[in-house]
Design a protein around this motif. Structure first.
Motif, mmCIF file in Angstrom:
data_model
loop_
_atom_site.group_PDB
_atom_site.id
_atom_site.type_symbol
_atom_site.label_atom_id
_atom_site.label_comp_id
_atom_site.label_asym_id
_atom_site.label_seq_id
_atom_site.Cartn_x
_atom_site.Cartn_y
_atom_site.Cartn_z
ATOM 1 N N GLU A 43 -11.112 -6.900 25.003
ATOM 2 C CA GLU A 43 -9.822 -7.543 25.180
ATOM 3 C C GLU A 43 -9.985 -8.857 25.939
ATOM 4 O OE1 GLU A 43 -6.921 -3.594 25.232
ATOM 5 O OE2 GLU A 43 -7.063 -4.894 26.986
ATOM 6 N N ARG A 44 -9.016 -9.699 25.742
ATOM 7 C CA ARG A 44 -8.996 -10.958 26.476
ATOM 8 C C ARG A 44 -8.862 -10.680 27.976
ATOM 9 N NH1 ARG A 44 -3.924 -14.235 24.988
ATOM 10 N NH2 ARG A 44 -2.996 -12.710 26.428
ATOM 11 N N GLU A 45 -9.545 -11.485 28.776
ATOM 12 C CA GLU A 45 -9.455 -11.302 30.220
ATOM 13 C C GLU A 45 -9.291 -12.643 30.926
ATOM 14 O OE1 GLU A 45 -13.072 -9.246 31.172
ATOM 15 O OE2 GLU A 45 -14.250 -11.092 31.301
ATOM 16 N N PHE A 46 -8.634 -12.557 32.052
ATOM 17 C CA PHE A 46 -8.412 -13.721 32.889
ATOM 18 C C PHE A 46 -9.727 -14.166 33.525
ATOM 19 C CE2 PHE A 46 -6.469 -16.454 35.959
ATOM 20 C CZ PHE A 46 -7.115 -16.210 37.165
ATOM 21 N N VAL A 47 -9.920 -15.479 33.619
ATOM 22 C CA VAL A 47 -11.115 -16.013 34.258
ATOM 23 C C VAL A 47 -10.748 -16.785 35.524
ATOM 24 C CG1 VAL A 47 -13.094 -17.545 34.023
ATOM 25 C CG2 VAL A 47 -12.360 -16.142 32.076
ATOM 26 N N ALA A 48 -9.880 -17.771 35.390
ATOM 27 C CA ALA A 48 -9.534 -18.625 36.531
ATOM 28 C C ALA A 48 -8.204 -19.315 36.270
ATOM 29 C CB ALA A 48 -10.618 -19.671 36.779
ATOM 30 N N ALA A 49 -7.554 -19.738 37.340
ATOM 31 C CA ALA A 49 -6.297 -20.468 37.220
ATOM 32 C C ALA A 49 -6.147 -21.436 38.374
ATOM 33 C CB ALA A 49 -5.100 -19.514 37.173
ATOM 34 N N LEU A 50 -5.389 -22.478 38.128
ATOM 35 C CA LEU A 50 -5.186 -23.522 39.132
ATOM 36 C C LEU A 50 -3.833 -24.167 38.890
ATOM 37 C CD1 LEU A 50 -6.506 -25.322 41.387
ATOM 38 C CD2 LEU A 50 -7.184 -26.861 39.538
ATOM 39 N N GLU A 51 -3.089 -24.403 39.968
ATOM 40 C CA GLU A 51 -1.842 -25.127 39.835
ATOM 41 C C GLU A 51 -2.134 -26.592 39.536
ATOM 42 O OE1 GLU A 51 0.658 -24.587 43.206
ATOM 43 O OE2 GLU A 51 0.730 -22.411 42.994
ATOM 44 N N TRP A 52 -1.370 -27.160 38.609
ATOM 45 C CA TRP A 52 -1.608 -28.544 38.242
ATOM 46 C C TRP A 52 -1.438 -29.469 39.446
ATOM 47 C CZ3 TRP A 52 -3.784 -30.598 34.164
ATOM 48 C CH2 TRP A 52 -3.684 -31.964 33.964
ATOM 49 N N ASN A 53 -0.551 -29.117 40.338
ATOM 50 C CA ASN A 53 -0.312 -29.958 41.504
ATOM 51 C C ASN A 53 -1.378 -29.817 42.568
ATOM 52 O OD1 ASN A 53 2.040 -31.035 40.422
ATOM 53 N ND2 ASN A 53 3.318 -29.422 41.297
ATOM 54 N N GLY A 54 -2.321 -28.942 42.360
ATOM 55 C CA GLY A 54 -3.421 -28.822 43.301
ATOM 56 C C GLY A 54 -3.498 -27.444 43.917
ATOM 57 N N GLY A 55 -4.249 -27.355 44.981
ATOM 58 C CA GLY A 55 -4.426 -26.068 45.625
ATOM 59 C C GLY A 55 -5.765 -25.453 45.254
ATOM 60 N N ARG A 56 -5.923 -24.248 45.660
ATOM 61 C CA ARG A 56 -7.185 -23.554 45.429
ATOM 62 C C ARG A 56 -7.131 -22.773 44.125
ATOM 63 N NH1 ARG A 56 -9.044 -20.494 50.757
ATOM 64 N NH2 ARG A 56 -10.930 -20.362 49.503
ATOM 65 N N GLY A 57 -8.259 -22.711 43.467
ATOM 66 C CA GLY A 57 -8.336 -21.935 42.249
ATOM 67 C C GLY A 57 -8.357 -20.445 42.540
ATOM 68 N N VAL A 58 -7.948 -19.696 41.552
ATOM 69 C CA VAL A 58 -7.979 -18.236 41.627
ATOM 70 C C VAL A 58 -8.944 -17.744 40.554
ATOM 71 C CG1 VAL A 58 -6.616 -16.129 41.453
ATOM 72 C CG2 VAL A 58 -5.599 -18.189 42.422
ATOM 73 N N TYR A 59 -9.780 -16.760 40.889
ATOM 74 C CA TYR A 59 -10.839 -16.338 39.983
ATOM 75 C C TYR A 59 -10.900 -14.822 39.863
ATOM 76 C CZ TYR A 59 -12.360 -21.099 41.049
ATOM 77 O OH TYR A 59 -12.419 -22.459 41.231
ATOM 78 N N ARG A 60 -11.375 -14.381 38.719
ATOM 79 C CA ARG A 60 -11.711 -12.961 38.619
ATOM 80 C C ARG A 60 -12.967 -12.738 39.444
ATOM 81 N NH1 ARG A 60 -11.192 -10.786 34.275
ATOM 82 N NH2 ARG A 60 -12.528 -8.968 34.577
ATOM 83 N N ASP A 61 -13.100 -11.523 39.935
ATOM 84 C CA ASP A 61 -14.183 -11.226 40.869
ATOM 85 C C ASP A 61 -15.558 -11.541 40.295
ATOM 86 O OD1 ASP A 61 -12.651 -8.289 42.440
ATOM 87 O OD2 ASP A 61 -12.396 -10.435 42.795
ATOM 88 N N SER A 62 -15.767 -11.266 39.032
ATOM 89 C CA SER A 62 -17.109 -11.390 38.459
ATOM 90 C C SER A 62 -17.584 -12.841 38.323
ATOM 91 C CB SER A 62 -17.169 -10.696 37.094
ATOM 92 O OG SER A 62 -16.282 -11.322 36.182
ATOM 93 N N VAL A 63 -16.684 -13.800 38.488
ATOM 94 C CA VAL A 63 -17.106 -15.204 38.364
ATOM 95 C C VAL A 63 -16.990 -15.952 39.685
ATOM 96 C CG1 VAL A 63 -16.362 -15.189 35.956
ATOM 97 C CG2 VAL A 63 -14.870 -16.209 37.697
ATOM 98 N N LYS A 64 -16.468 -15.311 40.700
ATOM 99 C CA LYS A 64 -16.337 -15.970 42.000
ATOM 100 C C LYS A 64 -17.691 -16.448 42.500
ATOM 101 C CE LYS A 64 -12.190 -13.627 43.705
ATOM 102 N NZ LYS A 64 -11.648 -12.651 44.686
ATOM 103 N N GLY A 65 -17.716 -17.682 42.982
ATOM 104 C CA GLY A 65 -18.957 -18.258 43.478
ATOM 105 C C GLY A 65 -19.822 -18.864 42.396
ATOM 106 N N ARG A 66 -19.484 -18.626 41.137
ATOM 107 C CA ARG A 66 -20.263 -19.188 40.026
ATOM 108 C C ARG A 66 -19.438 -20.181 39.204
ATOM 109 N NH1 ARG A 66 -21.957 -16.085 35.974
ATOM 110 N NH2 ARG A 66 -20.280 -14.537 36.132
#
Length: 122
Positions: A43-66
């Motif tokens: 199934e499709r899974e979330f990887v990362a997201a970011l607000e267009w106006n800025g801020g910190r990205g949000v990541y799935r655990d398996s890709v954090k730091g990479r």
């Protein structure tokens, strides 16, 4: 809103790739830009997201730091820098945009790019 993803390819494990998502067709103020992926038979899974106006990205655990999500407002482009790639990162990667509320299942992301294939060989 139209999204055009690019940058996929074949890379060896441990390598890097940068995906790009060119956005057009509107103002993206207050949008959230996301990357999702779908591996064969999964199934499709979330990887990362970011607000267009800025801020910190949000990541799935398996890709954090990479993986790192970023955006260039002047170019209306969102990037996903992927490092230390693993065979399990192999998937079609999609960029998406959400104008309002959303969740990490993809609901709320009303605009999707066509996908770009990332293949990581062991």
């Amino acid at each position: 809103v139209q999204l055009q993803a690019s940058g996929g390819g074949l890379v060896q494990a441990g390598g890097s790739l940068r995906l790009s998502c060119a956005a057009s067709g509107g103002s993206f103020t207050n949008y959230v830009m996301g990357w999702f992926r779908q591996a064969p038979g999964k199934e499709r899974e979330f990887v990362a997201a970011l607000e267009w106006n800025g801020g910190r990205g949000v990541y799935r655990d398996s890709v954090k730091g990479r993986f790192t999500i970023s955006r260039d407002k002047a170019k209306s482009t969102v990037y996903l820098q992927m490092t230390s790639l693993k065979p399990e990162d192999t998937a079609v990667y999609y960029c998406a945009a959400a104008a309002d509320s959303y969740n990490y299942n993809g609901e709320g992301f009303g605009s999707w790019g066509q996908g770009t294939l990332v293949t990581v060989s062991s």
